[in-house]
Design a protein around this motif. Sequence first.
Motif, PDB file in Angstrom:
ATOM      1  N   ARG A 267       0.667  -1.136   0.100  1.00 35.28           N
ATOM      2  CA  ARG A 267       0.165  -0.007  -0.110  1.00 35.28           C
ATOM      3  C   ARG A 267       0.884   1.210   0.046  1.00 35.28           C
ATOM      4  O   ARG A 267       0.463   2.033  -0.701  1.00 35.28           O
ATOM      5  CB  ARG A 267      -0.963  -0.132   1.125  1.00 35.28           C
ATOM      6  N   PRO A 268       1.883   1.359   0.725  1.00 36.11           N
ATOM      7  CA  PRO A 268       2.807   2.537   0.807  1.00 36.11           C
ATOM      8  C   PRO A 268       3.203   2.994  -0.553  1.00 36.11           C
ATOM      9  O   PRO A 268       3.652   4.238  -0.903  1.00 36.11           O
ATOM     10  CB  PRO A 268       3.826   2.337   1.851  1.00 36.11           C
ATOM     11  N   TYR A 269       3.546   1.882  -1.503  1.00 41.00           N
ATOM     12  CA  TYR A 269       4.091   2.080  -2.910  1.00 41.00           C
ATOM     13  C   TYR A 269       3.227   2.344  -3.775  1.00 41.00           C
ATOM     14  O   TYR A 269       3.503   2.592  -4.927  1.00 41.00           O
ATOM     15  CB  TYR A 269       4.828   0.872  -3.257  1.00 41.00           C
ATOM     16  N   CYS A 270       1.871   2.530  -3.548  1.00 42.57           N
ATOM     17  CA  CYS A 270       0.776   2.424  -4.624  1.00 42.57           C
ATOM     18  C   CYS A 270      -0.029   3.696  -4.342  1.00 42.57           C
ATOM     19  O   CYS A 270      -0.426   4.251  -3.201  1.00 42.57           O
ATOM     20  CB  CYS A 270      -0.065   1.148  -4.537  1.00 42.57           C
ATOM     21  N   ARG A 271      -0.667   4.291  -5.410  1.00 44.31           N
ATOM     22  CA  ARG A 271      -1.492   5.215  -5.347  1.00 44.31           C
ATOM     23  C   ARG A 271      -3.039   4.607  -5.469  1.00 44.31           C
ATOM     24  O   ARG A 271      -3.871   5.354  -4.664  1.00 44.31           O
ATOM     25  CB  ARG A 271      -1.402   6.442  -6.448  1.00 44.31           C
ATOM     26  N   ASN A 272      -3.151   3.213  -5.704  1.00 44.71           N
ATOM     27  CA  ASN A 272      -4.224   2.647  -5.632  1.00 44.71           C
ATOM     28  C   ASN A 272      -4.016   1.243  -5.281  1.00 44.71           C
ATOM     29  O   ASN A 272      -3.035   0.914  -6.057  1.00 44.71           O
ATOM     30  CB  ASN A 272      -5.422   3.143  -6.479  1.00 44.71           C
ATOM     31  N   LEU A 273      -4.788   0.541  -4.737  1.00 45.96           N
ATOM     32  CA  LEU A 273      -4.633  -1.023  -4.537  1.00 45.96           C
ATOM     33  C   LEU A 273      -5.868  -1.542  -4.396  1.00 45.96           C
ATOM     34  O   LEU A 273      -6.754  -1.219  -3.644  1.00 45.96           O
ATOM     35  CB  LEU A 273      -3.795  -1.327  -3.256  1.00 45.96           C
ATOM     36  N   GLU A 274      -6.152  -2.492  -5.154  1.00 39.11           N
ATOM     37  CA  GLU A 274      -7.372  -3.493  -5.357  1.00 39.11           C
ATOM     38  C   GLU A 274      -7.107  -4.900  -4.622  1.00 39.11           C
ATOM     39  O   GLU A 274      -6.224  -5.583  -5.154  1.00 39.11           O
ATOM     40  CB  GLU A 274      -7.791  -3.602  -6.647  1.00 39.11           C
TER      41      GLU A 274
END
Length: 407
Positions: A267-274
């Motif tokens: 999550r900290p590396y992503c601008r969105n996560l599904e």
Amino acid sequence: MFTETRQLFPTFADTNGPADGERPTAIALLQRYDAGSSFFLGTPERTLLGSGVRARLTRHPDEPMAAALRRLFADGTQNDDTPAIAVGALPFAPEAHPVLFIPHRLDAAAPLARHAITRTKAAVRSSETQERPTEALYARRVQQALDLMRQSTLKKVVLSRMLEVVGEGEIDQAMVLRNLASRNSAGYTFAVDLPTASGRVRRLIGASPELLLQRMGEHVLANPIAGTAPRSNDPGEDLARSRKLLHSAKDRHEHELVVKAVAETLRPYCRNLEVPPVPELIATARVWHLSTRIRGKLIDPAPSSFDLALALHPTPAVCGEPRDLARRAIEQLEGFDRGLFTGLVGWCDANGNGEWAVTIRCAEIEANRANLYAGAGIVSESEPWREVAETAAKFRTLLDALQGSGV
């Protein structure tokens, strides 16, 4: 056929094909795998065959792994315009030295899943096996792990067993790989040359169902797998086992621990996560698994696939939760060095793209000996002899490939 592969894997599009300009098929690469090959990886999207070693990763004392990888890319591109692609395997213990190198030549083709693959013969004539630990001792160690959970904050630990196979003659490593590919064409079939002081060919060979991480540009995909049930040859019973697994509170709990850890790390590396709310079923020839596919878009600048893999590894799927407590339990209870088992196998390019599968359903093979590995995730609801049965089912993947049975 190769047009689509070029779009998926542009790094190799114009630099690694045969001299006559014709593109190889996945089957051709599999059949070309022999004593001179240094790397093979078949994935749901591509097939790779490496030959020789142009440059090998070395690591100075206290040097970060990412810095060592940058030096490898620099060494691999000196006096050569061919794009550098690092391939190989990382061990279970993050502090241990990886086996990473840039091949002299790396060919790419479309996925093996598009082809029908048939077995031609067994890879070993006759053999003897020895378990480490025995089934009874493994069951006792599972019980010890359950006792640790009652006495501490340990939620899950993955305990493994090793099966040593000694053949009458030398094991045909290329045939092991082909037999695995015949039943795992949609998974991650791999072979990695390992350094050896004996001068004999020693390889890590396996067929993993689990993708740790794929990064292509800004897109990232992780596919944690945890929760297992042996398959049955009877279709009705096989379906019943799959449904039981899907609704098993014990296996759903085990799976949820892994999915949560992977999502929290990414999550900290992503601008969105599904993150899908419930798992799905996937099957290998021998077992059913619970599986969740997590997708995300990375922040800019995007971390490399190698950096993301190191951040995730080892996940609760192969270690446990919390990680530090699980590693201490593994050191206390397993009784052998995992080496590359439950590590990672894959590739990474200088732009950060790459994919890394979890090194399970595998063996290290040299001459007439093969060390097979299998593990099971232990949670508070686990039953020792059911975990013994799970490891036995997982051993069958490599035993089938060695014996040529069920392929």
